[in-house]
Scaffold this motif. Sequence first.
Motif, PDB file in Angstrom:
ATOM      1  N   ASP A 195      67.513 146.846  64.085  1.00 14.60           N
ATOM      2  CA  ASP A 195      68.679 146.339  63.368  1.00 14.60           C
ATOM      3  C   ASP A 195      68.504 146.639  61.882  1.00 14.60           C
ATOM      4  O   ASP A 195      67.635 146.062  61.210  1.00 14.60           O
ATOM      5  N   LEU A 196      69.322 147.546  61.356  1.00 12.41           N
ATOM      6  CA  LEU A 196      69.179 147.971  59.965  1.00 12.41           C
ATOM      7  C   LEU A 196      69.481 146.855  58.976  1.00 12.41           C
ATOM      8  O   LEU A 196      69.143 146.964  57.797  1.00 12.41           O
ATOM      9  N   ARG A 197      70.098 145.787  59.421  1.00 12.21           N
ATOM     10  CA  ARG A 197      70.359 144.658  58.527  1.00 12.21           C
ATOM     11  C   ARG A 197      69.067 143.961  58.107  1.00 12.21           C
ATOM     12  O   ARG A 197      69.050 143.211  57.131  1.00 12.21           O
ATOM     13  N   ALA A 198      67.971 144.248  58.839  1.00 10.75           N
ATOM     14  CA  ALA A 198      66.671 143.676  58.491  1.00 10.75           C
ATOM     15  C   ALA A 198      65.777 144.686  57.777  1.00 10.75           C
ATOM     16  O   ALA A 198      64.653 144.366  57.399  1.00 10.75           O
ATOM     17  N   CYS A 199      66.277 145.895  57.584  1.00 12.63           N
ATOM     18  CA  CYS A 199      65.484 146.955  56.951  1.00 12.63           C
ATOM     19  C   CYS A 199      65.602 146.854  55.428  1.00 12.63           C
ATOM     20  O   CYS A 199      66.699 146.759  54.890  1.00 12.63           O
ATOM     21  N   SER A 200      64.458 146.883  54.755  1.00 14.66           N
ATOM     22  CA  SER A 200      64.467 146.746  53.290  1.00 14.66           C
ATOM     23  C   SER A 200      64.370 148.066  52.549  1.00 14.66           C
ATOM     24  O   SER A 200      64.716 148.147  51.368  1.00 14.66           O
ATOM     25  N   ALA A 201      63.915 149.125  53.228  1.00  9.90           N
ATOM     26  CA  ALA A 201      63.771 150.413  52.534  1.00  9.90           C
ATOM     27  C   ALA A 201      63.646 151.561  53.522  1.00  9.90           C
ATOM     28  O   ALA A 201      63.119 151.394  54.630  1.00  9.90           O
ATOM     29  N   LYS A 238      69.172 159.880  53.990  1.00  8.58           N
ATOM     30  CA  LYS A 238      70.401 159.620  53.239  1.00  8.58           C
ATOM     31  C   LYS A 238      71.395 158.804  54.051  1.00  8.58           C
ATOM     32  O   LYS A 238      72.025 157.886  53.528  1.00  8.58           O
ATOM     33  N   ILE A 239      71.569 159.107  55.330  1.00 16.65           N
ATOM     34  CA  ILE A 239      72.546 158.367  56.126  1.00 16.65           C
ATOM     35  C   ILE A 239      72.043 156.944  56.386  1.00 16.65           C
ATOM     36  O   ILE A 239      72.829 155.986  56.403  1.00 16.65           O
ATOM     37  N   LEU A 240      70.729 156.770  56.561  1.00 17.53           N
ATOM     38  CA  LEU A 240      70.172 155.433  56.761  1.00 17.53           C
ATOM     39  C   LEU A 240      70.291 154.605  55.485  1.00 17.53           C
ATOM     40  O   LEU A 240      70.627 153.410  55.530  1.00 17.53           O
ATOM     41  N   ARG A 241      70.038 155.220  54.347  1.00 16.56           N
ATOM     42  CA  ARG A 241      70.193 154.500  53.078  1.00 16.56           C
ATOM     43  C   ARG A 241      71.646 154.111  52.847  1.00 16.56           C
ATOM     44  O   ARG A 241      71.934 153.028  52.337  1.00 16.56           O
ATOM     45  N   TRP A 242      72.551 154.988  53.204  1.00 17.09           N
ATOM     46  CA  TRP A 242      73.984 154.695  53.050  1.00 17.09           C
ATOM     47  C   TRP A 242      74.347 153.464  53.856  1.00 17.09           C
ATOM     48  O   TRP A 242      75.095 152.604  53.413  1.00 17.09           O
ATOM     49  N   LYS A 243      73.797 153.366  55.066  1.00 14.87           N
ATOM     50  CA  LYS A 243      74.045 152.200  55.911  1.00 14.87           C
ATOM     51  C   LYS A 243      73.527 150.928  55.240  1.00 14.87           C
ATOM     52  O   LYS A 243      74.207 149.897  55.195  1.00 14.87           O
ATOM     53  N   ILE A 244      72.308 150.996  54.726  1.00 13.14           N
ATOM     54  CA  ILE A 244      71.684 149.822  54.120  1.00 13.14           C
ATOM     55  C   ILE A 244      72.438 149.377  52.871  1.00 13.14           C
ATOM     56  O   ILE A 244      72.651 148.185  52.640  1.00 13.14           O
TER      57      ILE A 244
END
Length: 252
Positions: A195-201, A238-244
């Motif tokens: 769950d990317l909502r728990a990802c910090s970086a 880049k796409i993962l950072r965009w999500k975060i």
Amino acid sequence: MSLYSDRSAKDMGDELETLSWYHCDLSRHAAEALLLSNGKDGSYLLRNSNDGPGCYALSVRAKDSVKHFHVTRKDNGYVFGFNEFPSLQDFVNHFANQPLLGSDAGTLIVLKCPYPWLVEEPSIYESVRVHTAIQTGRTERDLVPIAPSLGTKEGYLVKKGAIVKNWKQRWFTLNRYEFKYFKDKMCEEPIRTLDLRACSAVQFDYSQDRVNCFCLVFPERTFYLCAKTGVEADEWIKILRWKIVSIVRLKC
């Protein structure tokens, strides 16, 4: 002729914050990936430029390519080429009726559809097989009306084990805020869903004995992944950072 008004810098900053198609620190590469994968001819977004404060880039999809234009905030307005506009909305209104310019292939570029940073991504994939089928031959009936705003990606990555520190190839899919990995492409049940909502970086990682590695930092664990090429790793980052970033902005 200048079209500047007496708007203050604060007003201009407020306009940026309320602009649905301002993607802040989205990179050039990520903008191209989003517009080519999910946009359409005439889709556009605004992002910060690497040239410094007050400098922006307007990224516009023109058929099968993405063109980037410099936009500069100056005094009480915005400058594009030899034109000056009191607001970004005036800028868009102007070029919605007049092409920005002709591309090398003679294509006229017109701003048609803003690409929003606030993405409500519908769950249109019931399984990896369905996902793959849609990607290879999807039609309008397969998608919900707001599907052009989807930020999805899939592909093979090599993942480092948590206990046994070996590396194994896994099939990864990114849909909404779920980053899943499977034993292989045809498996229907994921090994795990992150769950990317728990990802910090999310960032490149140079601590491993492999190249093209990046990591995702979660409270309970850091996941180490490797792509085949540096370009592919950069695309994932880049796409993962965009999500975060989207998650953070939704919380604000």
